[in-house]
Write a protein that holds these residues in place. Structure first.
Motif, PDB file in Angstrom:
ATOM      1  N   GLN A  14       0.839  -1.193   0.000  1.00 63.09           N
ATOM      2  CA  GLN A  14       0.000   0.000   0.000  1.00 63.09           C
ATOM      3  C   GLN A  14       0.879   1.249   0.000  1.00 63.09           C
ATOM      4  N   GLN A  15       0.464   2.251  -0.753  1.00 65.41           N
ATOM      5  CA  GLN A  15       1.186   3.519  -0.841  1.00 65.41           C
ATOM      6  C   GLN A  15       0.410   4.581  -0.063  1.00 65.41           C
ATOM      7  N   PHE A  16       0.866   4.898   1.163  1.00 73.70           N
ATOM      8  CA  PHE A  16       0.129   5.815   2.033  1.00 73.70           C
ATOM      9  C   PHE A  16       0.586   7.265   1.833  1.00 73.70           C
ATOM     10  N   THR A  17       0.548   7.714   0.583  1.00 75.11           N
ATOM     11  CA  THR A  17       0.856   9.109   0.311  1.00 75.11           C
ATOM     12  C   THR A  17      -0.406   9.960   0.459  1.00 75.11           C
ATOM     13  N   GLN A  18      -0.207  11.253   0.642  1.00 75.55           N
ATOM     14  CA  GLN A  18      -1.330  12.158   0.874  1.00 75.55           C
ATOM     15  C   GLN A  18      -2.190  12.290  -0.376  1.00 75.55           C
ATOM     16  N   GLY A  19      -3.516  12.186  -0.194  1.00 69.40           N
ATOM     17  CA  GLY A  19      -4.442  12.437  -1.284  1.00 69.40           C
ATOM     18  C   GLY A  19      -4.904  13.887  -1.279  1.00 69.40           C
TER      19      GLY A  19
END
Length: 276
Positions: free
Chosen positions: A66-71
């Motif tokens: 999973q890529q938990f970058t800011q949306g």
């Protein structure tokens, strides 16, 4: 051997396309985090063999990360629509008797008939208790309470609730018709030593695992928790253009491995014909 080598490439490309397709399908899902497939090569030789004389044996799937970058944050008109600018996650709890705790970035919350604040799956938003100065007094999972809208002011039960406000630090304040204010608590948030180790359970919800480590519970504006934006929602972090480029690359990879199998089949057929 070349058949199995190319077969592993086919399976890898198929998995890659499935992951990318899931990202594209959830491009409009609130709080969704894109995934990426990670692969590694397969190589084996005996101690007496020279590695310069041994070819690789294909690839294997190391994991889907999973890529938990800011949306992107999108404004809304609801006070209970919450978005996080930072690394924190909302803490929500399921129905009794299990009362399973999970974590989410989907901040689309609504009130129920009995005043509980729930997310899109019906799980209840959790608050941390605060003192008279608005400081958190308990930062544990056991100290959390369900967020419930009061029906009347503490000093006058007949004074109805007229407004709910949620600050950047997650402090929830209720205002009543008689002008009285009541602090209900601060929105509980969590971070993990390894966010990639969280187990997705659907609807942008996650559970902690041994790989993620135990959660650190706190309120917003503390450490990496970030800030809470009331009246906004976090869109998915999927970039459609990037995903389409990756999808084309995965398709080409699949076609190339299929061609390799076709070539090996032709070679085998030629050898069989020569022997006959």
């Amino acid at each position: 051997m070349s058949f199995y080598t190319s077969l592993s490439g086919l399976k890898g490309a198929q998995t890659d396309m499935s992951v990318i397709s899931n990202n594209i399908a959830n491009a409009s899902s609130t709080g969704f985090k894109r995934s990426r497939a990670q692969f590694g090569d397969l190589f084996a030789s005996s101690p007496t063999q020279s590695t310069r004389m041994v070819a690789g044996q294909g690839q294997r799937l190391n994991g889907i990360i999973q890529q938990f970058t800011q949306g992107t944050l999108e404004a809304s008109e609801k006070t209970l629509d919450l978005a996080i600018a930072g690394e924190g996650m909302f803490v929500v709890k399921g129905e009794p008797p299990r009362e399973q705790v999970s974590y989410t970035r989907n901040g689309s919350f609504t009130p129920t008939a009995d005043g509980h604040i729930v997310d899109t799956t019906g799980q209840k938003l959790q608050l941390l208790p605060v003192d008279a100065n608005g400081e958190v007094t308990d930062r544990t999972l056991g100290g959390m309470t369900d967020m419930i809208l009061p029906t009347g002011a503490p000093s006058d039960p007949t004074a109805s609730l007229v407004n709910i406000s949620i600050g950047l630090d997650g402090l929830v304040t209720a205002t009543f018709a008689n002008g009285e204010d009541q602090m209900l608590g601060k929105v509980a948030m969590a971070t993990f030593p390894s966010m990639e180790g969280l187990r997705p359970i659907g609807d942008a919800h996650y559970q902690s695992t041994g790989e993620s480590g135990q959660p650190t519970i706190d309120a917003a504006t503390n450490g990496p928790m970030g800030t809470i934006r009331s009246g906004a929602l976090e869109r998915s972090n999927v970039d459609i253009t990037e995903e389409l480029v990756l999808l084309i690359a995965a398709q080409r990879n699949f076609q190339a491995n299929a061609k390799a199998i076709e070539g090996a089949s032709t070679l085998t057929q030629t050898l069989i014909n020569m022997r006959s």
